[in-house]
Design a protein around this motif. Structure first.
Motif, PDB file in Angstrom:
ATOM      1  N   VAL A   1       0.870  -1.186   0.000  1.00 21.25           N
ATOM      2  CA  VAL A   1       0.000   0.000   0.000  1.00 21.25           C
ATOM      3  C   VAL A   1       0.900   1.226   0.000  1.00 21.25           C
ATOM      4  O   VAL A   1       1.666   1.445   0.943  1.00 21.25           O
TER       5      VAL A   1
ATOM      6  N   ARG B   1      -9.246   5.437   2.297  1.00 17.82           N
ATOM      7  CA  ARG B   1      -8.391   4.603   3.163  1.00 17.82           C
ATOM      8  C   ARG B   1      -9.011   3.222   3.367  1.00 17.82           C
ATOM      9  O   ARG B   1      -8.318   2.190   3.269  1.00 17.82           O
TER      10      ARG B   1
ATOM     11  N   LYS C   1      -8.527   1.119   0.218  1.00 17.73           N
ATOM     12  CA  LYS C   1      -7.165   0.620   0.027  1.00 17.73           C
ATOM     13  C   LYS C   1      -6.829  -0.487   1.025  1.00 17.73           C
ATOM     14  O   LYS C   1      -6.071  -1.413   0.715  1.00 17.73           O
ATOM     15  N   SER C   2      -7.394  -0.419   2.207  1.00 19.07           N
ATOM     16  CA  SER C   2      -7.112  -1.449   3.216  1.00 19.07           C
ATOM     17  C   SER C   2      -7.712  -2.801   2.845  1.00 19.07           C
ATOM     18  O   SER C   2      -7.329  -3.834   3.421  1.00 19.07           O
ATOM     19  N   GLU C   3      -8.629  -2.819   1.877  1.00 18.33           N
ATOM     20  CA  GLU C   3      -9.195  -4.089   1.419  1.00 18.33           C
ATOM     21  C   GLU C   3      -8.109  -5.024   0.896  1.00 18.33           C
ATOM     22  O   GLU C   3      -8.257  -6.252   0.955  1.00 18.33           O
TER      23      GLU C   3
ATOM     24  N   ILE D   1      -5.093  -5.468   2.159  1.00 13.29           N
ATOM     25  CA  ILE D   1      -4.523  -6.190   3.313  1.00 13.29           C
ATOM     26  C   ILE D   1      -5.469  -7.302   3.743  1.00 13.29           C
ATOM     27  O   ILE D   1      -5.053  -8.428   4.028  1.00 13.29           O
ATOM     28  N   GLU D   2      -6.746  -6.997   3.756  1.00 15.24           N
ATOM     29  CA  GLU D   2      -7.745  -7.973   4.188  1.00 15.24           C
ATOM     30  C   GLU D   2      -7.844  -9.159   3.233  1.00 15.24           C
ATOM     31  O   GLU D   2      -8.257 -10.254   3.632  1.00 15.24           O
TER      32      GLU D   2
ATOM     33  N   LEU E   1       4.220  -1.502   3.837  1.00 13.15           N
ATOM     34  CA  LEU E   1       3.436  -0.308   4.137  1.00 13.15           C
ATOM     35  C   LEU E   1       4.292   0.949   4.211  1.00 13.15           C
ATOM     36  O   LEU E   1       5.442   0.906   4.652  1.00 13.15           O
TER      37      LEU E   1
ATOM     38  N   ARG F   1      -2.375   7.046   7.507  1.00 14.60           N
ATOM     39  CA  ARG F   1      -3.526   6.213   7.122  1.00 14.60           C
ATOM     40  C   ARG F   1      -3.071   4.834   6.654  1.00 14.60           C
ATOM     41  O   ARG F   1      -3.751   3.842   6.884  1.00 14.60           O
ATOM     42  N   VAL F   2      -1.937   4.789   5.976  1.00 16.40           N
ATOM     43  CA  VAL F   2      -1.393   3.498   5.553  1.00 16.40           C
ATOM     44  C   VAL F   2      -0.785   2.765   6.747  1.00 16.40           C
ATOM     45  O   VAL F   2      -0.998   1.564   6.935  1.00 16.40           O
TER      46      VAL F   2
ATOM     47  N   MET G   1      -2.865   0.535   8.838  1.00 17.54           N
ATOM     48  CA  MET G   1      -3.285  -0.771   8.327  1.00 17.54           C
ATOM     49  C   MET G   1      -2.481  -1.914   8.933  1.00 17.54           C
ATOM     50  O   MET G   1      -2.815  -3.091   8.743  1.00 17.54           O
TER      51      MET G   1
ATOM     52  N   ILE H   1      -4.593  -4.314  10.850  1.00 23.85           N
ATOM     53  CA  ILE H   1      -5.310  -5.317  10.046  1.00 23.85           C
ATOM     54  C   ILE H   1      -4.376  -6.464   9.721  1.00 23.85           C
ATOM     55  O   ILE H   1      -4.748  -7.646   9.800  1.00 23.85           O
TER      56      ILE H   1
END
Length: 471
Positions: free
Chosen positions: A192, A210, A213-215, A217-218, A228, A234-235, A238, A241
């Motif tokens: 990210v 945000r 974009k975190s999707e 990682i998930e 990261l 914001r990154v 993550m 997560i």
């Protein structure tokens, strides 16, 4: 694509097989998969995607005549002499086929998958990483910015039994898009880059961006690695997560806490020099790609490559071979007399700022800075104020000529001329042709010219024309 029988393809996408000619259910296909009939050759698979201006079903016969082995369609094209697999939605089928192919390759090989996202820098970072990895083994990466619901699966379908690395770039048209695309392959490593205002209008604000974009990682495999940006809060957030998914985190950035960082950054007209510090060990790095902002992309690529076992010195040597990030991205054109920097493939507030700062940094005291600026897209309710900020920044950086093109960008011009203490000049033109006529008469020896806008504004073609005129 790996070799599959027509029956296996139909099964993977939940389609109904309609055979033509001498084909049988066991006929094997192993060619490229594409939605553009102009790219189809013998043995390839044509996906007849309906579009905004035309319909792929109109070109099934063209694909058949070019030697296509099969076509994926939403309705049978009776006049086409090619076996067809009918599905309810060809875009969904494309994703299903990509998922199936990658899973097969992964099941019996050593394929490693990297997913990259971020508001800016995806394509450059992808190209940098692909260059590093290509010397380690067969590497598949997107052409241009193939990062959407069609481009990403088409890239995935290029893997075969010999592919060692798949580098996927994930853009987001809205919430859930990255989760869907990354979920097709479940990357081993997720990268990210940053969370910025690009496409904020489509998401409803930067916090929604945000979350989108975190999707990535998930969707990464449990126990994988998240690469990261330590400088972007914001990154960096993550990491929680990643921890929930049992993932390790590899940090890149300019700060001292990053695992891979850059010190002593110096920007010149022939690239950027810095000291890349990888796990505490310093390495000299000279990026030929223009722009200080590309240092962060290089750090992300280095951090990812070292997770994959590439030695830092080898990775840096390959990065130094790159002369261009991508067509229309900080692309040097023209001549030493009048240098054109064509960066008009995409634009956001962050990339506008970075490009303008680069222009100021690489222009010598006896040279003149000229910024040719068009609109930024998809900013929603923030459109006006963000265009104002760009106009103000150009003035504060001391850009000596500001040329604003297109009604959607006019606020940049108005903001620039409102700065009474500025001794430069700003002009506005409604279209690129008028701007071209002005610039070809205005530009002079020693000018350094940035052409910057979103793709939709079309200034990349103006940049090409100027580059040819002053070559």
């Amino acid at each position: 694509m790996i070799a599959l029988t027509l029956t296996e393809v139909a099964s993977a996408i939940g389609g109904e097989l309609h055979l033509r000619g001498a084909d049988t259910p066991d006929t094997v296909v192993r060619g490229t998969v594409d939605t553009d009939s102009r790219n189809i050759g013998p043995g390839d698979v044509f996906v007849a995607k309906p579009g905004e201006t035309t319909d792929g079903h109109l070109f099934v016969s063209v694909a058949a005549d070019a030697g296509a082995a099969a076509a994926v369609v939403e309705r049978v094209v009776t006049e086409a002499s090619v076996s067809q697999i009918v599905v309810p939605d060809v875009v969904t089928a494309l994703a299903d086929l990509a998922r199936a192919v990658v899973a097969r390759v992964r099941a019996h090989g050593d394929l490693r998958i990297v997913g990259i996202t971020g508001s800016n820098g995806k394509t450059t970072t992808k190209n940098m990483l692909a260059r590093i990895l290509s010397d380690e083994g067969e590497t598949v990466a997107p052409r241009a910015s193939f990062n959407n619901e069609v481009g990403a699966p088409l890239t995935m379908l290029r893997v075969d039994d010999h592919t060692r690395f798949l580098v996927s770039e994930f853009g987001a048209s809205g919430p859930g898009a990255i989760a869907h695309l990354a979920g097709l392959v479940e990357p081993d490593i997720s990268v990210v880059l940053m969370v910025g205002m690009a496409h904020a209008g489509g998401f409803g604000g930067i916090e929604a961006t945000r979350a989108a974009k975190s999707e990535l990682i998930e969707a990464t495999r449990r126990g994988g690695t998240a690469v990261l940006n330590a400088d972007d809060p914001r990154v960096a957030g993550m990491a929680s997560i990643a921890a929930e998914r049992g993932m390790s985190v590899r940090w890149f950035g300019r700060g001292a806490s990053a695992d891979v960082r850059a010190d002593d950054v110096e920007v010149t007209a022939d690239g950027t020099r810095c000291t890349a510090v990888v796990d505490g060990v310093p390495h000299a790095l000279h990026l030929r790609v223009l722009g200080e902002h590309h240092v962060m992309n290089a750090l992300a690529a280095l951090a990812t490559a070292t997770v994959l076992g590439v030695a830092p010195d080898a990775a840096i040597g390959r990065l130094e071979e790159l002369q261009l990030a991508e067509r229309w991205r900080m692309e040097p054109l023209g001549s030493e007399r009048v240098r054109i920097i064509n960066d008009a493939y995409n634009a956001s507030p962050d990339s506008m700022s970075a490009a303008l700062r680069t222009l100021a940094q690489i222009t010598g005291p006896d040279e003149r800075t000229v910024a040719v600026l068009g609109a930024m897209s998809e900013l929603g309710e923030w459109d006006g104020e963000e265009h104002d900020r760009v106009g103000l920044l150009a003035v504060r950086l001391g850009i000596q000529r500001i040329v604003v093109v297109g009604a959607a960008a006019r606020r940049m011009f108005l903001e620039a001329i409102s700065q009474g203490s500025w001794d430069g000049e700003a002009v506005f033109f409604p279209d690129a042709d008028e701007a071209y006529d002005y610039l070809t008469g205005e530009l002079r020896d020693g000018d350094r010219v940035l052409v910057k806008s979103s793709n939709a504004a079309g200034l990349r073609f103006l940049g090409d024309r100027l580059g040819e005129f002053f070559s």
